[in-house]
Design an enzyme around this catalytic site. Structure first.
Site, PDB file in Angstrom:
ATOM      1  N   ASP A  12      -2.374   3.110   8.412  1.00 53.10           N
ATOM      2  CA  ASP A  12      -1.296   3.528   7.510  1.00 53.10           C
ATOM      3  C   ASP A  12      -0.893   4.981   7.729  1.00 53.10           C
ATOM      4  O   ASP A  12      -0.570   5.704   6.782  1.00 53.10           O
ATOM      5  CB  ASP A  12      -1.706   3.318   6.041  1.00 53.10           C
ATOM      6  CG  ASP A  12      -1.769   1.847   5.663  1.00 53.10           C
ATOM      7  OD1 ASP A  12      -1.419   1.006   6.509  1.00 53.10           O
ATOM      8  OD2 ASP A  12      -2.191   1.545   4.528  1.00 53.10           O
ATOM      9  N   ASP A  66      -6.641  -6.362   2.613  1.00 56.24           N
ATOM     10  CA  ASP A  66      -6.707  -6.855   3.988  1.00 56.24           C
ATOM     11  C   ASP A  66      -7.856  -6.246   4.778  1.00 56.24           C
ATOM     12  O   ASP A  66      -8.124  -6.646   5.913  1.00 56.24           O
ATOM     13  CB  ASP A  66      -5.379  -6.710   4.717  1.00 56.24           C
ATOM     14  CG  ASP A  66      -4.957  -5.274   5.003  1.00 56.24           C
ATOM     15  OD1 ASP A  66      -5.818  -4.391   5.119  1.00 56.24           O
ATOM     16  OD2 ASP A  66      -3.740  -5.043   5.128  1.00 56.24           O
ATOM     17  N   ASP A 115      -9.380  -0.166   4.596  1.00 59.29           N
ATOM     18  CA  ASP A 115      -8.150  -0.800   5.047  1.00 59.29           C
ATOM     19  C   ASP A 115      -8.336  -1.326   6.465  1.00 59.29           C
ATOM     20  O   ASP A 115      -9.048  -0.712   7.270  1.00 59.29           O
ATOM     21  CB  ASP A 115      -7.028   0.248   5.040  1.00 59.29           C
ATOM     22  CG  ASP A 115      -5.632  -0.336   5.000  1.00 59.29           C
ATOM     23  OD1 ASP A 115      -5.411  -1.413   5.586  1.00 59.29           O
ATOM     24  OD2 ASP A 115      -4.743   0.304   4.410  1.00 59.29           O
ATOM     25  N   HIS A 142       0.802  -1.226   0.000  1.00 61.62           N
ATOM     26  CA  HIS A 142       0.000   0.000   0.000  1.00 61.62           C
ATOM     27  C   HIS A 142       0.838   1.280   0.000  1.00 61.62           C
ATOM     28  O   HIS A 142       0.283   2.377  -0.103  1.00 61.62           O
ATOM     29  CB  HIS A 142      -0.970   0.000   1.186  1.00 61.62           C
ATOM     30  CG  HIS A 142      -2.289   0.633   0.877  1.00 61.62           C
ATOM     31  ND1 HIS A 142      -3.406   0.469   1.655  1.00 61.62           N
ATOM     32  CD2 HIS A 142      -2.696   1.439  -0.136  1.00 61.62           C
ATOM     33  CE1 HIS A 142      -4.417   1.139   1.152  1.00 61.62           C
ATOM     34  NE2 HIS A 142      -4.010   1.743   0.057  1.00 61.62           N
ATOM     35  N   ASP A 164      -7.449  -1.617   0.227  1.00 64.21           N
ATOM     36  CA  ASP A 164      -6.475  -2.616   0.653  1.00 64.21           C
ATOM     37  C   ASP A 164      -7.227  -3.918   0.894  1.00 64.21           C
ATOM     38  O   ASP A 164      -8.180  -3.954   1.675  1.00 64.21           O
ATOM     39  CB  ASP A 164      -5.792  -2.137   1.944  1.00 64.21           C
ATOM     40  CG  ASP A 164      -4.632  -3.013   2.361  1.00 64.21           C
ATOM     41  OD1 ASP A 164      -4.750  -4.248   2.260  1.00 64.21           O
ATOM     42  OD2 ASP A 164      -3.622  -2.465   2.828  1.00 64.21           O
ATOM     43  N   HIS A 190      -5.836  -1.305   8.375  1.00 65.69           N
ATOM     44  CA  HIS A 190      -4.832  -0.518   9.093  1.00 65.69           C
ATOM     45  C   HIS A 190      -5.036   0.969   8.812  1.00 65.69           C
ATOM     46  O   HIS A 190      -5.683   1.337   7.839  1.00 65.69           O
ATOM     47  CB  HIS A 190      -3.434  -0.941   8.656  1.00 65.69           C
ATOM     48  CG  HIS A 190      -3.191  -2.415   8.779  1.00 65.69           C
ATOM     49  ND1 HIS A 190      -3.545  -3.304   7.774  1.00 65.69           N
ATOM     50  CD2 HIS A 190      -2.660  -3.155   9.779  1.00 65.69           C
ATOM     51  CE1 HIS A 190      -3.226  -4.539   8.158  1.00 65.69           C
ATOM     52  NE2 HIS A 190      -2.699  -4.478   9.368  1.00 65.69           N
ATOM     53  N   HIS A 196       4.790   0.827   3.867  1.00 63.55           N
ATOM     54  CA  HIS A 196       3.367   0.605   3.595  1.00 63.55           C
ATOM     55  C   HIS A 196       2.495   1.002   4.783  1.00 63.55           C
ATOM     56  O   HIS A 196       1.273   1.037   4.648  1.00 63.55           O
ATOM     57  CB  HIS A 196       3.102  -0.839   3.165  1.00 63.55           C
ATOM     58  CG  HIS A 196       3.139  -1.870   4.247  1.00 63.55           C
ATOM     59  ND1 HIS A 196       2.450  -3.061   4.158  1.00 63.55           N
ATOM     60  CD2 HIS A 196       3.796  -1.909   5.433  1.00 63.55           C
ATOM     61  CE1 HIS A 196       2.676  -3.788   5.246  1.00 63.55           C
ATOM     62  NE2 HIS A 196       3.487  -3.113   6.018  1.00 63.55           N
ATOM     63  N   GLU A 255      -2.130  -4.774  -1.929  1.00 67.74           N
ATOM     64  CA  GLU A 255      -1.736  -5.804  -0.955  1.00 67.74           C
ATOM     65  C   GLU A 255      -2.162  -7.226  -1.342  1.00 67.74           C
ATOM     66  O   GLU A 255      -2.312  -8.075  -0.465  1.00 67.74           O
ATOM     67  CB  GLU A 255      -2.237  -5.451   0.454  1.00 67.74           C
ATOM     68  CG  GLU A 255      -1.650  -4.167   1.033  1.00 67.74           C
ATOM     69  CD  GLU A 255      -0.236  -4.313   1.592  1.00 67.74           C
ATOM     70  OE1 GLU A 255       0.223  -5.458   1.754  1.00 67.74           O
ATOM     71  OE2 GLU A 255       0.402  -3.278   1.865  1.00 67.74           O
TER      72      GLU A 255
END
Length: 304
Positions: free
Chosen positions: A125, A227, A121, A95, A225, A123, A138, A270
């Site tokens: 980030d 994930d 996402d 990412h 993303d 996360h 990332h 990702e």
């Protein structure tokens, strides 16, 4: 029916931003699987226009340097496609590629106004080199796009703050460090953490996010993303996190939004084919991009 913008697929072959570099193989794997043909429609062309590859590195500072160099190259490709009237579809790759993607979009639209961004996402980030123990790039693109972090990521095209805090919405976060949350809260970024998504439903969250990112902007885009999805639907990512967004909910909410004239770019990141199970994550990536890019369904909804 009118002809819609060409989907210009751009491979972001970067894994240097992550601890597991397998995401570097993601774009080529999806290309080999036939992503362009899958996205093509009678009224919309889809074609690969470039594969941008990062310089291999394995030491923390060298990896950051590599990502910074890569971001300049990726941004150049994205901006060129925007100038040619296409819709860039950036396919990652870790990412960290978002710094290049959205810096290019912001700079292309700078004379007309601000851009908005929906960031989906697991996360946040939102690390900077000072707050990150791993120095993994990332984990830094959100902070960089907001103007915080390494100059090589924050200052592409010679200016900082590509995304204003009020024009960014993050959906689905459930794995992050206190420093990231503190930065975003201090800036006033709207974050819909996973408990809120579970409570309200992804569709309601996405509808609110879309209204927010379009409110004070001239264009908007989506950075997804993989994930963010539940690992049952997307096991093949570098950093899977349990209890994520269900693919079926995401598909329903995202369907047809690329037909919005204000939508100018999309990014899916990702994908790590080394960790995929029976092609499940690749199929999820295909489905997400296909749903987002559908022309007819969105036009029917707008006409209703």
């Amino acid at each position: 029916m009118k002809k819609h913008k060409t989907l210009a697929l751009i491979g972001a072959e970067v894994g240097e931003g992550a601890s597991d570099s397998g995401c570097k193989l993601g774009a080529q794997a999806l290309r080999d699987r036939g992503l362009a043909a899958h996205l093509a429609e009678p009224h919309r062309d889809a074609r690969w226009v470039d594969m941008v590859r990062a310089r291999p590195e394995d030491q923390p500072q060298a990896r950051l340097d590599s990502v910074e160099e890569f971001s300049v190259k990726l941004a150049s490709v994205v901006r060129r496609q925007l100038q040619q009237g296409a819709m860039p579809v950036v396919v990652g790759g870790d990412h960290s590629c978002a710094a290049g993607t959205w810096s290019a979009v912001a700079d292309a639209w700078r004379d007309k106004g601000d851009i908005g961004l929906i960031w989906i996402d697991a996360h946040l980030d939102a690390h900077t080199p000072e707050s990150s123990d791993s120095l993994a790039p990332h984990g830094m693109p959100v902070a960089a796009l907001l103007g915080h972090g390494s100059p090589g990521l924050t200052s592409l095209y010679g200016w900082k703050g590509k995304i204003k805090p009020g024009n960014l919405v993050i959906i689905g976060a459930r794995s992050y460090e206190p420093a990231e949350r503190a930065l975003l809260e201090s800036l006033g970024v709207r974050v819909m953490y996973m408990p809120e998504v579970d409570r309200r439903g992804f569709g309601a969250c996405f509808t609110e996010a879309l209204a927010l990112v379009r409110q004070r902007t001239v264009a908007w885009g989506l950075s997804f993303d993989l994930d963010a999805l539940d690992p049952a639907d997307a096991p093949g990512t570098g950093t899977p996190v349990e209890a994520g967004i269900a693919l079926v909910e995401a598909l329903q909410a995202l369907r047809g939004h690329a037909a919005d004239p204000a939508c100018v770019a999309v990014e899916v990141t990702e994908y790590n084919p080394l960790h995929d199970v029976d092609g499940r994550t690749a199929e999820s990536a295909f489905a997400l991009l296909s749903a987002f890019a559908r022309v007819e369904l969105r036009e029917q909804a707008l006409a209703a």
